[in-house]
Every structure is written in C-alpha cells, then in structure tokens.
Design an enzyme around this catalytic site. Structure first.
Site, mmCIF file in Angstrom:
data_model
loop_
_atom_site.group_PDB
_atom_site.id
_atom_site.type_symbol
_atom_site.label_atom_id
_atom_site.label_comp_id
_atom_site.label_asym_id
_atom_site.label_seq_id
_atom_site.Cartn_x
_atom_site.Cartn_y
_atom_site.Cartn_z
ATOM 1 N N CYS A 17 -3.150 2.067 6.599
ATOM 2 C CA CYS A 17 -3.476 1.498 7.912
ATOM 3 C C CYS A 17 -4.146 2.535 8.807
ATOM 4 C CB CYS A 17 -2.241 0.898 8.575
ATOM 5 S SG CYS A 17 -0.782 1.910 8.418
ATOM 6 N N ASN A 53 0.807 -1.231 0.000
ATOM 7 C CA ASN A 53 0.000 0.000 0.000
ATOM 8 C C ASN A 53 0.833 1.271 0.000
ATOM 9 O OD1 ASN A 53 0.761 -0.604 2.674
ATOM 10 N ND2 ASN A 53 -1.009 0.460 3.517
ATOM 11 N N GLU A 75 3.262 -4.208 12.743
ATOM 12 C CA GLU A 75 2.326 -3.097 12.500
ATOM 13 C C GLU A 75 1.213 -3.662 11.627
ATOM 14 O OE1 GLU A 75 0.209 -0.876 11.031
ATOM 15 O OE2 GLU A 75 1.685 0.327 9.939
ATOM 16 N N GLU A 127 7.764 2.359 15.169
ATOM 17 C CA GLU A 127 8.707 2.856 14.180
ATOM 18 C C GLU A 127 8.929 4.335 14.500
ATOM 19 O OE1 GLU A 127 8.745 0.845 10.789
ATOM 20 O OE2 GLU A 127 6.639 0.355 10.591
HETATM 21 P P1 NDP Z 1 -0.335 -9.603 4.040
HETATM 22 O O1 NDP Z 1 -0.213 -9.360 5.480
HETATM 23 O O2 NDP Z 1 -0.504 -11.009 3.589
HETATM 24 O O3 NDP Z 1 0.987 -9.031 3.301
HETATM 25 C C1 NDP Z 1 1.849 -8.038 3.825
HETATM 26 C C2 NDP Z 1 3.287 -8.379 3.488
HETATM 27 O O4 NDP Z 1 3.642 -9.634 4.072
HETATM 28 C C3 NDP Z 1 3.574 -8.555 1.990
HETATM 29 O O5 NDP Z 1 4.901 -8.177 1.695
HETATM 30 C C4 NDP Z 1 3.411 -10.059 1.815
HETATM 31 O O6 NDP Z 1 4.072 -10.515 0.642
HETATM 32 C C5 NDP Z 1 4.084 -10.545 3.073
HETATM 33 N N1 NDP Z 1 3.672 -11.881 3.509
HETATM 34 C C6 NDP Z 1 2.508 -12.557 3.241
HETATM 35 N N2 NDP Z 1 2.514 -13.744 3.871
HETATM 36 C C7 NDP Z 1 3.686 -13.833 4.552
HETATM 37 C C8 NDP Z 1 4.269 -14.825 5.395
HETATM 38 N N3 NDP Z 1 3.655 -15.975 5.669
HETATM 39 N N4 NDP Z 1 5.488 -14.579 5.936
HETATM 40 C C9 NDP Z 1 6.126 -13.428 5.681
HETATM 41 N N5 NDP Z 1 5.630 -12.448 4.879
HETATM 42 C C10 NDP Z 1 4.427 -12.650 4.330
HETATM 43 O O7 NDP Z 1 -1.471 -8.676 3.506
HETATM 44 P P2 NDP Z 1 -2.340 -8.741 2.158
HETATM 45 O O8 NDP Z 1 -1.542 -8.186 1.057
HETATM 46 O O9 NDP Z 1 -2.871 -10.127 1.939
HETATM 47 O O10 NDP Z 1 -3.533 -7.758 2.508
HETATM 48 C C11 NDP Z 1 -4.629 -8.244 3.274
HETATM 49 C C12 NDP Z 1 -5.093 -7.220 4.276
HETATM 50 O O11 NDP Z 1 -4.012 -6.844 5.129
HETATM 51 C C13 NDP Z 1 -5.575 -5.889 3.723
HETATM 52 O O12 NDP Z 1 -6.886 -5.951 3.283
HETATM 53 C C14 NDP Z 1 -5.424 -5.011 4.933
HETATM 54 O O13 NDP Z 1 -6.525 -5.209 5.781
HETATM 55 C C15 NDP Z 1 -4.176 -5.529 5.604
HETATM 56 N N6 NDP Z 1 -2.981 -4.744 5.234
HETATM 57 C C16 NDP Z 1 -2.549 -3.831 6.124
HETATM 58 C C17 NDP Z 1 -1.490 -3.036 5.807
HETATM 59 C C18 NDP Z 1 -0.981 -2.016 6.755
HETATM 60 O O14 NDP Z 1 -0.507 -0.986 6.334
HETATM 61 N N7 NDP Z 1 -0.981 -2.293 8.034
HETATM 62 C C19 NDP Z 1 -0.811 -3.122 4.519
HETATM 63 C C20 NDP Z 1 -1.331 -4.151 3.667
HETATM 64 C C21 NDP Z 1 -2.389 -4.921 4.025
HETATM 65 P P3 NDP Z 1 3.245 -10.671 -0.740
HETATM 66 O O15 NDP Z 1 2.367 -9.487 -0.876
HETATM 67 O O16 NDP Z 1 4.357 -10.729 -1.736
HETATM 68 O O17 NDP Z 1 2.492 -11.962 -0.644
#
Ligand code: NDP
Length: 453
Positions: free
Chosen positions: A263, A131, A229, A435
C-alpha cells in the site's frame, strides 16, 4: 466446502482449506463472545507474556514460515523472512505496551472524582489482504489481543496459510483457541458474513477502496466500529537538492519490493526536471538487474499474487502507453509461461492524471516537475493519502513538504519504513483510523467514565 491454495509462481497446489459459511462464522463469533470476559480479566502482564512467547516461537520457526509465505504469496524468500521477523517484532511491541493501556483519573472540584477506564470493544474482526499477510495479521491481532479483545482473523483466500501458522504459534503460546480464531474462505462469502455478524463489534480492514466502502457501509448499518486501510498512491519526491543516485536506489528498492504490491510503495516518482535524465538512467540500470522468477530460487522479484492483479497491472500499463501518457523505458510486458510474472517496468515523462489511480504492481512512473509548489500540487492531486516521501538535503525544503503533503505518513529521505511504534494510516480514500503507535488504544478500547460524587 473447501478451496485450494496455489503457488502463484508455479501453479502448484499447496493446500485446501474450509470455506466458513455464515453459520460457521456465527458459531465462531459466539465462542469468541463467550471467551471475552475471561480474556479481558487476564492480567495485562499475563497477556504480555503470551504475546512475547508467541514471538519467540515465530522467530524459532522463521525458515519454515518464510518458505510457506513465499510459496503461497510469491515474494522472494529474503522478503518473506524479513516479514516473518517483522511480525514477531510486532507481537513483542504489543507485549511491551500491554501494561500501558490504561485510562485516566482527575479530581473535578464541584463535580467529583473522575475515573476513566479503557474497556475492550468486544469481538474484533481482522480482514487481512494477500500482499503482506503476516505483518498485517500481527498489527491487527496484536493490538486487539493486547487490549483484551477476542479476534476473528480472516486472511485472503489467496494467502491464508501463513496466517494460520502464526495463529497456531499464538495458541501454543497460550492464547486460548476461542480468543483467537482464524476464519478461512473468500471475501465475498466469508468476509462479508464476518463483517455483517452482529456479535462482531469492531472491524479492521486492509484492502481495496471499493471493498472498504462496502465494509464501512455494513459496519455503519450495524453501528459497529470500523478501521479502514485502503491503499495509497504514494508520491516519492526527488527535489532539486536530493542526492539523485541515493534517491534512485531507494526508489527502485521501495517500488519493486514485494513486486510492487504494498500500500505504501513508492508509486509516483516526482523528479525535478534538472535531475530526470540522471534519475531515469540510474533507476533503469538497477531495475534491469532485478531477476524475475520463483521467490524460492533466489530471484529478486517474484510473481504477482494472482491473475486479477496481473491483468490489472498489464491493463494499466497498456492504457498509459496507448494514450501516449508516458514513455516506456524498460519492461512493459508479462513474462510468458507459468506463473503471474510481469517484467519490472519503468515509465518516464508520465502525465500525472494517467496515474491518479494506484498501480498495485511492479511499475515505476516518473513524473517531472519544475518547482516545489508544483510537485506538492501533483503529489496531492490524487484522492489517496497514505504515505509520501521527500528527498532533499535542505531542512527548510523537508519542512515545507512535511507540512504540505496530504498523507498519514511523510518520510524524509526514507520510504516504506513502518516501525510498530509509529501510528500508521491514511486520509481521504486511503481510509481512516490508525494501526500501531499508541493510537491503537483508541481503536480497540472504549473509554468508560466513572464519576464519584
Ligand atoms: P479486496 O479489498 O477485495 O480484498 C482484501 C481483503 O478483503 C481480502 O481478505 C478479501 O478476501 C477480503 N474481502 C473481499 N471482499 C470482501 C467483502 N465484501 N467483505 C469482507 N471482506 C472482503 O482486494 P483485492 O484482493 O481484490 O485487490 C484489489 C486491489 O485492492 C489491489 O489491486 C490493490 O489496489 C488493493 N489492495 C490494497 C491493499 C493494501 O495493502 N491496502 C492490499 C490488497 C489489495 P479474499 O481475498 O479472500 O476475497
């Protein structure tokens, strides 16, 4: 093996990148661990110069970096530019505090002379979501590098290119290539391997609560430090004493920025019942002026970043409407055609329980309330606790909310402003650790106590 990066507005193929396997991650971690001592022994002033030079390079490339960010992530070009400039500013901040990362000394009569030095934690993993990839990379890499740690940064597979380009700028500015490595691939394979890698001693993760739990569990099993976070469900409280027009303009700005995928977006808008009609009408007018389309073409709101997000947002709105837990004022549907576009949506009269989970997209939910105590109870009724804001011109009201809202950050007559000087992080299901500010020193260093007899 390679994976494709595509433009979420057009479907255009932008690039293909390698998927790091577990053994690639291990090899990268070995290189990082071998580089740790020399980076730790690099004078803080020298680390600072490299960070500040990287910031200058990023500023000089702002146009190219911003357009890359818009093409892979979807946000409007103006938002990409401000994120890129924000990332440069974060590296400047970390350059400015490099020399202040120090321990303490104290004479303890009957015991001796105590020196406490701050040692780097070792190889750090930075897991970055799609994001706000540039700014979140800068927060994590800037802090870890300033404290003398090597970093393995894994951007999301749906927005990895800007992080790679920022990494190149840091290398050109003199950060050794083993000290900072960009690890590409998806979360399930590459991210998991990175978190499980024994040489990684600290994991900083931003993303969903579900993945955060998994990351935290793995870090716990391997006794490594972890910072999580995990998003939020921010309340934005418009009290009886608020300037309603100003609050409505700010709520629209802070809800639809980055297509609502932040977020600390203003997700639940609590409005005093006496102001609800005026608020909803002012917000509706502004929302209907938001043009939706390709972020490269001057539109005010781009697409959601990926298909999963589009589906999640669309399902969340349908569920509220089907259960009659809110009333649709505008929007409420996807834009047909190519791209993950969803119309900016306003729901009023929303039942608080209907939005206890965050909606990570362009949906504003207005919840009426009658007393400040009721507003605080609703605001605190979710399991998240990242940000929140109160809108009022009365100091006593501001103090009451600031004291009683459960959140890592409370803004007064502001929302979603995150200067690097400010410690940022959440409570409850929003995670733990901070952070930025000077709290990063506790995240990225260990205290080593030396007692002289
Ligand atoms: P995820 O938590 O799955 O992804 C966030 C990051 O973690 C990405 O870089 C992802 O890689 C990585 N990741 C995913 N699975 C693993 C794992 N098992 N071990 C280590 N790293 C991992 O979020 P999503 O993209 O699926 O989004 C789903 C929801 O998460 C959103 O709808 C929102 O509610 C929330 N979200 C919150 C954010 C925030 O700023 N706090 C940011 C993004 C999402 P990759 O994308 O390459 O799979």
């Amino acid at each position: 093996m390679m994976f494709d990066v595509r433009n979420p507005a057009t479907g255009e193929h932008i690039s293909s990148l390698p998927v790091f396997s577990a053994s690639d991650v291990s090899a990268a971690a070995n290189l990082a661990a071998e580089s740790a001592k020399s980076w730790e022994n690099t004078a803080a002033s020298v680390r600072a110069v490299k960070l500040v030079n990287a910031a200058s390079l990023i500023r000089s490339r702002q146009d190219a970096l911003a357009s890359l960010l818009t093409r892979e992530q979807g946000k409007p070009l103006a938002e990409s530019k401000s994120e890129i400039m924000g990332a440069a500013h974060v590296f400047e901040y970390y350059a400015s505090v490099c020399g202040s990362i120090r321990g303490d000394a104290q004479n303890l009569p009957n015991y001796g002379y105590l020196n406490v030095v701050r040692k780097p934690v070792g190889v750090c993993a930075a897991i970055i979501p799609w994001n706000m990839p540039a700014i979140i990379f800068a927060w994590k890499a800037g802090a870890a590098l300033a404290c003398g740690n090597p970093v393995l940064a894994k951007p999301s597979a749906t927005a990895p290119l800007t992080v790679q380009a920022l990494g190149n700028a840091l290398h050109e500015a003199g950060i050794p290539t083993d000290v900072l490595q960009i690890i590409t691939g998806d979360g399930g394979e590459t991210g998991r391997a990175l978190v499980d890698e024994p040489l990684v001693r600290h994991v900083s993760f931003t993303g969903s609560t579900a993945t955060g739990r998994e990351v935290g569990a793995s870090a716990g099993r391997n006794l490594k430090r972890v910072h999580l976070e995990l998003g939020g469900n921010d309340a934005f409280v418009v009290t009886k004493s608020a300037d309603v027009k100003r609050a409505a303009a700010a709520a629209v700005r802070h809800r639809f920025y980055n297509c609502g995928q932040v977020c600390t977006s203003a997700k639940r808008i609590l409005v005093h019942e006496s102001l609800e009609a005026e608020f909803v009408s002012a917000a509706k007018e502004r929302i209907e002026q938001l043009t939706v389309g390709d972020g490269m073409l001057g539109n005010k709101m781009g697409p959601l970043n990926n298909e999963n997000q589009l589906r999640a947002v669309s399902d969340a709105v349908s569920k509220i409407l089907n259960k009659e837990e809110g009333t649709l004022v505008t929007g409420g549907e996807r834009v047909e055609g190519t791209g993950y576009f969803y119309r900016p949506t306003l729901l009023c009269n929303v039942v608080p329980e209907a939005v206890s989970e965050e909606i990570f997209g362009p949906v504003m939910s207005v919840i009426p309330f009658s007393t400040d105590d009721e507003a605080i109870e609703i605001a605190n009724s979710t399991e998240y606790g990242l940000g929140s804001s109160v809108w009022t011109d009365r100091l006593a009201v501001a103090h009451k909310y600031a004291d009683e809202l459960k959140a890592g950050v409370v803004w007064v007559n502001k929302h979603l402003i995150l200067p690097p000087e400010m410690p940022f992080g959440g409570v409850g299901n929003s995670g733990f650790g901070r952070e930025n500010g000077m709290d990063f020193v506790y995240e990225y260093t260990e205290a080593k106590s030396i007692l002289f007899g």
